[in-house]
Design a protein around this motif. Structure first.
Motif, short mmCIF file in Angstrom:
data_model
loop_
_atom_site.label_atom_id
_atom_site.label_comp_id
_atom_site.label_asym_id
_atom_site.label_seq_id
_atom_site.Cartn_x
_atom_site.Cartn_y
_atom_site.Cartn_z
N ILE A 42 5.96 -10.07 13.81
CA ILE A 42 5.18 -9.47 13.04
C ILE A 42 4.84 -7.70 12.54
CG2 ILE A 42 2.86 -9.42 13.95
CD1 ILE A 42 3.09 -12.29 15.53
N TYR A 43 4.81 -7.38 14.11
CA TYR A 43 5.02 -5.41 13.31
C TYR A 43 5.25 -5.23 12.90
CZ TYR A 43 4.66 -1.27 15.92
OH TYR A 43 4.33 0.14 16.23
N ALA A 44 6.57 -5.81 12.58
CA ALA A 44 7.49 -4.87 10.93
C ALA A 44 6.69 -5.57 9.62
CB ALA A 44 8.76 -5.56 11.06
N GLU A 45 5.73 -5.93 9.86
CA GLU A 45 4.62 -6.92 8.82
C GLU A 45 3.65 -6.14 8.90
OE1 GLU A 45 4.71 -9.26 6.32
OE2 GLU A 45 7.47 -10.11 6.82
N VAL A 46 3.30 -5.39 10.05
CA VAL A 46 1.98 -4.96 9.66
C VAL A 46 1.97 -3.65 9.91
CG1 VAL A 46 0.66 -7.07 10.76
CG2 VAL A 46 1.74 -5.16 12.10
N LYS A 47 3.46 -2.76 9.91
CA LYS A 47 3.08 -1.31 10.44
C LYS A 47 4.47 -0.32 8.77
CE LYS A 47 3.83 2.20 13.00
NZ LYS A 47 4.74 2.91 13.17
N THR A 48 3.49 0.03 8.34
CA THR A 48 4.93 0.97 7.63
C THR A 48 5.78 1.51 8.34
OG1 THR A 48 2.88 0.53 5.59
CG2 THR A 48 4.79 2.14 5.65
N GLY A 49 7.14 1.76 7.81
CA GLY A 49 8.13 2.75 8.91
C GLY A 49 8.53 2.42 9.78
N VAL A 50 8.36 1.56 10.25
CA VAL A 50 8.76 1.09 11.58
C VAL A 50 9.78 1.79 12.27
CG1 VAL A 50 9.29 -1.08 12.72
CG2 VAL A 50 7.33 -0.98 11.53
N GLU A 51 10.11 2.27 12.95
CA GLU A 51 11.46 2.81 14.23
C GLU A 51 11.97 2.07 14.93
OE1 GLU A 51 10.59 6.60 14.99
OE2 GLU A 51 9.31 7.06 14.24
N LYS A 52 13.10 1.79 14.93
CA LYS A 52 14.41 1.00 15.78
C LYS A 52 13.64 1.27 16.88
CE LYS A 52 18.95 -0.07 16.82
NZ LYS A 52 18.72 -0.37 18.44
N ILE A 53 13.40 2.20 17.21
CA ILE A 53 12.93 2.31 19.18
C ILE A 53 11.85 1.85 19.48
CG2 ILE A 53 11.72 4.69 18.70
CD1 ILE A 53 13.90 3.25 21.59
#
Length: 198
Positions: A42-53
């Motif tokens: 979900i987070y990867a869908e709603v946030k641009t430029g997600v970092e691995k941490i």
């Protein structure tokens, strides 16, 4: 952050946990694992430029979000338990974020002022109670309480259940979560229709 090592430590703490009445042994861990994976998606869908941490922190918080389950104010208790279980493995910044996520995982007031990562974890927690997993929980709970298929179907047809479904659906934070919910609940309803025809 060594995710494999941290997960291994968490598994040792939660795998045999039976802190929830009417849940199978180990539920807290297995539910946490599913929630962790859903929350990252979900987070990867709603946030641009997600970092691995960010995803690593969400994953760990997802695994641990119900560690305090069975105690009053389980989210607050759980946040305090995080350092005791995996404190040696985390930096101060990682600890702060993971504790916040655990503490906020069940805050669903409107308007929701939590950060995106907490909202993703909140939605994932709700979603794991629907679909195939929702069926498992319902069947297990009904059987543990001495009920049968008729009791299960009666509950699913009740206003109480429909109110519960509506509350959970309209409490979700993101459109992607609502879409996942609709897919899961459709599966659940189809299965129950088949049981009802027996």
């Amino acid at each position: 952050m060594d995710i494999v090592k941290i997960e291994h430590t968490i598994v040792k703490s939660l795998r045999n946990s039976d802190s929830q009445q009417f849940r199978e042994k180990g539920y807290v861990f297995f539910h946490g694992k599913r929630v962790a994976e859903l929350a990252m998606k979900i987070y990867a869908e709603v946030k641009t430029g997600v970092e691995k941490i960010e995803l690593d922190r969400i994953y760990i918080a997802g695994l641990m979000h119900d560690i305090g389950k069975g105690k009053k104010h389980h989210a607050l208790v759980g946040a305090k338990m995080v350092p005791k279980v995996i404190g040696a493995e985390l930096s101060a910044e990682d600890m702060e974020v993971i504790q916040r996520l655990v503490r906020e995982h069940n805050l669903r007031e409107r308007p929701n002022i939590c950060e995106l990562d907490s909202k993703a974890l909140q939605d994932a927690d709700v979603l794991d109670h629907f679909g195939a997993q929702g069926l498992w929980i319902s069947i297990y709970y009904t059987a543990k309480n001495g009920g049968d298929q008729i009791d299960l179907l009666k509950y699913y047809r009740s206003k109480e259940h429909q109110d519960y479904v509506n509350e959970k659906y309209y409490g979700l934070n993101f459109d992607i979560s609502k879409k996942m919910f609709e897919e899961r609940y459709s599966y659940q309803k189809d299965f129950l229709v088949k049981i009802g025809r027996m």
